[in-house]
Design a protein around this motif. Structure first.
Motif, PDB file in Angstrom:
ATOM      1  N   THR A 216       2.590  -3.646  -6.990  1.00  0.00           N
ATOM      2  CA  THR A 216       4.016  -3.578  -7.337  1.00  0.00           C
ATOM      3  C   THR A 216       4.777  -2.687  -6.359  1.00  0.00           C
ATOM      4  O   THR A 216       5.939  -2.379  -6.584  1.00  0.00           O
ATOM      5  N   THR A 217       4.092  -2.262  -5.300  1.00  0.00           N
ATOM      6  CA  THR A 217       4.742  -1.486  -4.239  1.00  0.00           C
ATOM      7  C   THR A 217       4.410  -2.152  -2.905  1.00  0.00           C
ATOM      8  O   THR A 217       3.405  -2.871  -2.807  1.00  0.00           O
ATOM      9  N   PRO A 218       5.245  -1.948  -1.875  1.00  0.00           N
ATOM     10  CA  PRO A 218       4.874  -2.456  -0.554  1.00  0.00           C
ATOM     11  C   PRO A 218       3.466  -1.989  -0.200  1.00  0.00           C
ATOM     12  O   PRO A 218       3.113  -0.866  -0.558  1.00  0.00           O
ATOM     13  N   PRO A 219       2.638  -2.801   0.432  1.00  0.00           N
ATOM     14  CA  PRO A 219       2.943  -4.114   1.007  1.00  0.00           C
ATOM     15  C   PRO A 219       2.828  -5.310   0.067  1.00  0.00           C
ATOM     16  O   PRO A 219       2.802  -6.449   0.555  1.00  0.00           O
ATOM     17  N   CYS A 220       2.812  -5.091  -1.249  1.00  0.00           N
ATOM     18  CA  CYS A 220       2.901  -6.183  -2.230  1.00  0.00           C
ATOM     19  C   CYS A 220       1.830  -7.262  -2.103  1.00  0.00           C
ATOM     20  O   CYS A 220       2.064  -8.421  -2.463  1.00  0.00           O
ATOM     21  N   PHE A 221       0.659  -6.912  -1.605  1.00  0.00           N
ATOM     22  CA  PHE A 221      -0.422  -7.901  -1.465  1.00  0.00           C
ATOM     23  C   PHE A 221      -0.669  -8.629  -2.784  1.00  0.00           C
ATOM     24  O   PHE A 221      -0.775  -7.990  -3.841  1.00  0.00           O
ATOM     25  N   GLN A 222      -0.812  -9.947  -2.694  1.00  0.00           N
ATOM     26  CA  GLN A 222      -0.984 -10.759  -3.909  1.00  0.00           C
ATOM     27  C   GLN A 222      -2.470 -10.893  -4.226  1.00  0.00           C
ATOM     28  O   GLN A 222      -3.037 -11.975  -4.224  1.00  0.00           O
ATOM     29  N   THR A 223      -3.060  -9.755  -4.515  1.00  0.00           N
ATOM     30  CA  THR A 223      -4.515  -9.689  -4.649  1.00  0.00           C
ATOM     31  C   THR A 223      -4.951  -8.995  -5.935  1.00  0.00           C
ATOM     32  O   THR A 223      -6.087  -8.563  -6.055  1.00  0.00           O
ATOM     33  N   VAL A 224      -4.045  -8.913  -6.903  1.00  0.00           N
ATOM     34  CA  VAL A 224      -4.370  -8.174  -8.119  1.00  0.00           C
ATOM     35  C   VAL A 224      -4.614  -9.113  -9.301  1.00  0.00           C
ATOM     36  O   VAL A 224      -3.774  -9.939  -9.638  1.00  0.00           O
ATOM     37  N   ASN A 225      -5.769  -8.964  -9.901  1.00  0.00           N
ATOM     38  CA  ASN A 225      -6.083  -9.626 -11.152  1.00  0.00           C
ATOM     39  C   ASN A 225      -5.599  -8.672 -12.252  1.00  0.00           C
ATOM     40  O   ASN A 225      -6.232  -7.656 -12.529  1.00  0.00           O
ATOM     41  N   TRP A 226      -4.473  -9.025 -12.864  1.00  0.00           N
ATOM     42  CA  TRP A 226      -3.825  -8.097 -13.784  1.00  0.00           C
ATOM     43  C   TRP A 226      -4.320  -8.209 -15.217  1.00  0.00           C
ATOM     44  O   TRP A 226      -4.497  -9.310 -15.733  1.00  0.00           O
ATOM     45  N   THR A 227      -4.483  -7.048 -15.858  1.00  0.00           N
ATOM     46  CA  THR A 227      -4.785  -6.971 -17.281  1.00  0.00           C
ATOM     47  C   THR A 227      -3.775  -6.024 -17.896  1.00  0.00           C
ATOM     48  O   THR A 227      -3.705  -4.857 -17.511  1.00  0.00           O
ATOM     49  N   MET A 228      -2.944  -6.522 -18.789  1.00  0.00           N
ATOM     50  CA  MET A 228      -2.020  -5.645 -19.506  1.00  0.00           C
ATOM     51  C   MET A 228      -2.433  -5.638 -20.970  1.00  0.00           C
ATOM     52  O   MET A 228      -2.497  -6.687 -21.608  1.00  0.00           O
ATOM     53  N   PHE A 229      -2.710  -4.457 -21.481  1.00  0.00           N
ATOM     54  CA  PHE A 229      -3.197  -4.365 -22.858  1.00  0.00           C
ATOM     55  C   PHE A 229      -2.065  -4.532 -23.864  1.00  0.00           C
ATOM     56  O   PHE A 229      -0.939  -4.078 -23.632  1.00  0.00           O
ATOM     57  N   ASN A 230      -2.388  -5.166 -24.978  1.00  0.00           N
ATOM     58  CA  ASN A 230      -1.404  -5.356 -26.039  1.00  0.00           C
ATOM     59  C   ASN A 230      -1.245  -4.076 -26.881  1.00  0.00           C
ATOM     60  O   ASN A 230      -0.153  -3.755 -27.325  1.00  0.00           O
ATOM     61  N   ASP A 231      -2.315  -3.368 -27.061  1.00  0.00           N
ATOM     62  CA  ASP A 231      -2.242  -2.087 -27.765  1.00  0.00           C
ATOM     63  C   ASP A 231      -1.569  -1.076 -26.820  1.00  0.00           C
ATOM     64  O   ASP A 231      -1.720  -1.172 -25.597  1.00  0.00           O
TER      65      ASP A 231
END
Ligand SMILES: *[C@@H]1O[C@H](CO)[C@@H](O)[C@H](O)[C@H]1NC(C)=O
Ligand SMILES: *[C@@H]1O[C@H](CO)[C@@H](O)[C@H](O)[C@H]1NC(C)=O
Ligand SMILES: *[C@@H]1O[C@H](CO)[C@@H](O)[C@H](O)[C@H]1NC(C)=O
Ligand SMILES: *[C@@H]1O[C@H](CO)[C@@H](O)[C@H](O)[C@H]1NC(C)=O
Ligand SMILES: [Zn+2]
Length: 384
Positions: free
Chosen positions: A241-256
C-alpha cells in the motif's frame, strides 16, 4: 433398543462438537529459538520522496502504483465470496517472550517493529511465509485511518504483519515476486480498556518521535497484537500500500477486530513526527478499484440456525457447498442437531406406540378374559 439408539446419537453429537473445538484450537503459537535477522526492506526507494498528501503522484513515479491489483480496497461484505476450502491460518514462533530485543523505528511513513524470521505462517498458504516486520496505519482524532474499509467505513487504525515466501532469500528479493508476500491485517478500534499488549509498543512511542529514530523493546507474544479469532478472514490478491506498490501481496484481513483505549489511539496519532516538524498521521492510502478482483471470505454470514433453508436463501449461489474432506463437514452443527433430535423424537414416538400397543393388548386380553361373552374383538382403526 431405544437406549442403544440414544447412546449412538449422543456419541455422534459429541463427536461433532469435539471436532469443532479441535478446529477452533488449530491456530496455535509456540515459543522457539530465534535469531534476529532484521531486513532492510524496500528502503531503496529513497530516491523519491513520497507522501500521503499526494497519492496520485505515486502513479507516475512508480509504475506499479497504477496497476489493476492495488491495495487497499473497500471490502463489500455482501459481495465477499464464501470459500470453505480456504485453509485456516496457523502461526508459529510468534511468542517472542524473552527475546533480547526488537527494533522499533519511526521511518517517517509509519511506526515499524522489525521481526525475526523465526516467526512464520506454517499453514494457510501454498508455502511457508516468514515474518519480516509489522507496522501501523492511522488517522487523527477526527479522521479514522485504517487502509482497508468495510462497506466503505474506515476503522480508526490498522495493523499489518508482513511475511515473505520462505523460498526467497529475504524480503527484498521476495517483494517483487508474484507469490512473494503475505500480509496479515487487523482492524483496530476503540475499546473501554487499555490494551496491555499494544502498550508494549505504544509505551515506547516517545523514544521514536523523531523521524528515523529507533529503539529496542523487549520481546513479547506478537500473536496478542492480532485479533482473538483468526478463523474468519477475507482474502484477496493485492499490493503493497506504499510505493513501489508491487502487486505481490496475498492479503488476509481478519473479520474479528482489535481494540485499544481512546488514550492509546491518541498517543499513536499525536506523538510521532515526520520531516522537520510535521505530525506523522493520516498515513493511509485511499481504497483502490477492484478491477474485477474477487474477495473471498473464510466464513459464511449465514446463521446455521434450525430450519434455515439454504437453497431458498437469496444469493445461495455465492455459497458453494464444495467439500474438501471429512465426514460431518458438509453438514452444519445445526443440521446435525436437527437430524439427531428428529431421529430421537421418531424413536421415542415409536417406542411409546409399541408400549401403548402392548399395554392395550394386555388390557384387551384382560377384558377378553373377564368378559366371557366377547369372543372376537375386531381391530379398529384407532388401535393401529
Ligand atoms: C494466496 O494464497 C492462496 C492459498 O491460501 C492461493 O490459493 C492463492 O493462489 C494465493 N495467491 C497468490 C497471488 O499467490
Ligand atoms: C537479499 O538476497 C539477495 C539474493 O540472495 C542478495 O543479493 C541481497 O543482498 C539480500 N539483501 C539483503 C538486504 O539481505
Ligand atoms: C489470486 O491469484 C492467484 C494466482 O494468479 C489465483 O490462483 C487466485 O485464484 C487468485 N485469488 C483470487 C481470490 O482471485
Ligand atoms: C465481519 O463480518 C460481518 C458479517 O459479514 C460483517 O457484518 C462485519 O462488518 C465484518 N467486520 C469486519 C471488521 O470485517
Ligand atoms: Zn501497511
Amino acid at each position: 433398543m431405544l437406549l442403544k439408539l440414544f447412546i449412538i446419537l449422543f456419541l455422534a453429537q459429541n463427536q461433532v462438537l469435539a471436532g469443532e473445538s479441535l478446529s477452533s484450537s488449530s491456530s496455535e503459537e509456540d515459543g522457539s529459538s530465534e535469531h534476529d535477522d532484521d531486513e532492510h526492506d524496500k528502503s531503496s526507494s529513497h530516491e523519491h520522496r513520497w507522501g500521503y498528501h499526494d497519492q496520485e503522484a505515486w502513479r507516475s513515479a512508480y509504475h506499479d502504483c497504477n496497476g489493476k491489483s492495488q491495495s487497499p480496497i473497500d471490502i463489500e461484505t455482501s459481495k465477499a465470496i464464501y470459500d470453505r476450502s480456504l485453509p485456516p491460518i496457523q502461526l508459529e514462533g510468534y511468542d517472542l517472550t524473552g527475546h533480547p530485543g526488537l527494533t522499533l523505528i519511526n521511518n517517517g511513513h509509519t511506526l515499524k517493529l522489525s521481526l525475526p524470521n523465526s516467526m512464520r505462517i506454517v499453514k494457510g498458504f501454498d508455502e511457508v511465509y516468514l515474518a519480516a516486520q509489522l507496522h501501523f496505519h492511522w488517522g487523527t482524532i477526527e479522521v479514522p485511518g485504517s487502509e482497508h474499509t468495510i462497506d466503505n467505513v474506515h476503522f480508526p487504525a490498522e495493523i499489518h504483519v508482513v511475511h515473505y515466501n520462505s523460498k526467497y532469500a529475504n524480503i527484498s528479493e521476495a517483494a517483487s515476486k508474484p507469490d512473494g508476500l503475505a500480509v496479515l491485517g487487523g482492524f483496530i478500534g476503540i475499546g473501554l480498556h487499555e490494551n496491555k499488549n499494544y502498550e508494549r509498543i505504544l509505551s515506547s512511542l516517545t523514544d521514536v518521535s523523531i523521524e528515523e529514530s529507533n529503539t529496542q523493546i523487549p520481546g513479547f507474544n506478537i500473536r496478542h497484537l492480532l485479533p482473538n479469532n483468526l478463523e474468519k478472514f477475507y482474502r484477496y490478491n493485492g499490493s503493497l500500500t506504499t510505493p513501489p506498490c508491487f502487486q505481490t501481496v496475498n492479503w488476509t484481513m481478519f473479520n474479528d477486530t482489535i481494540t485499544v483505549s481512546r488514550k492509546q489511539l491518541a498517543a499513536l496519532e499525536d506523538t510521532l513526527k515526520a520531516g522537520q516538524n510535521q505530525l506523522l498521521s493520516k498515513n493511509f492510502r485511499a481504497p483502490q478499484l477492484l478491477h474485477g478482483r474477487r474477495v473471498l471470505s473464510s466464513f459464511s454470514v449465514l446463521p446455521s440456525v434450525e430450519g434455515a433453508n439454504i437453497d431458498t436463501f437469496p444469493g445461495a449461489e455465492t455459497f458453494p457447498r464444495v467439500k474438501t474432506s471429512g465426514t460431518f463437514d458438509t453438514l452444519s452443527r445445526g443440521d446435525i442437531l436437527a437430524i439427531a433430535f428428529g431421529a430421537l423424537f421418531a424413536m421415542t414416538l415409536l417406542g411409546f406406540s409399541l408400549y401403548a400397543y402392548q399395554q392395550r393388548k394386555k388390557y384387551s386380553k384382560f377384558k377378553k378374559d373377564s368378559r366371557q361373552n366377547v369372543i372376537y374383538k375386531p381391530a379398529t382403526k384407532e388401535e393401529v
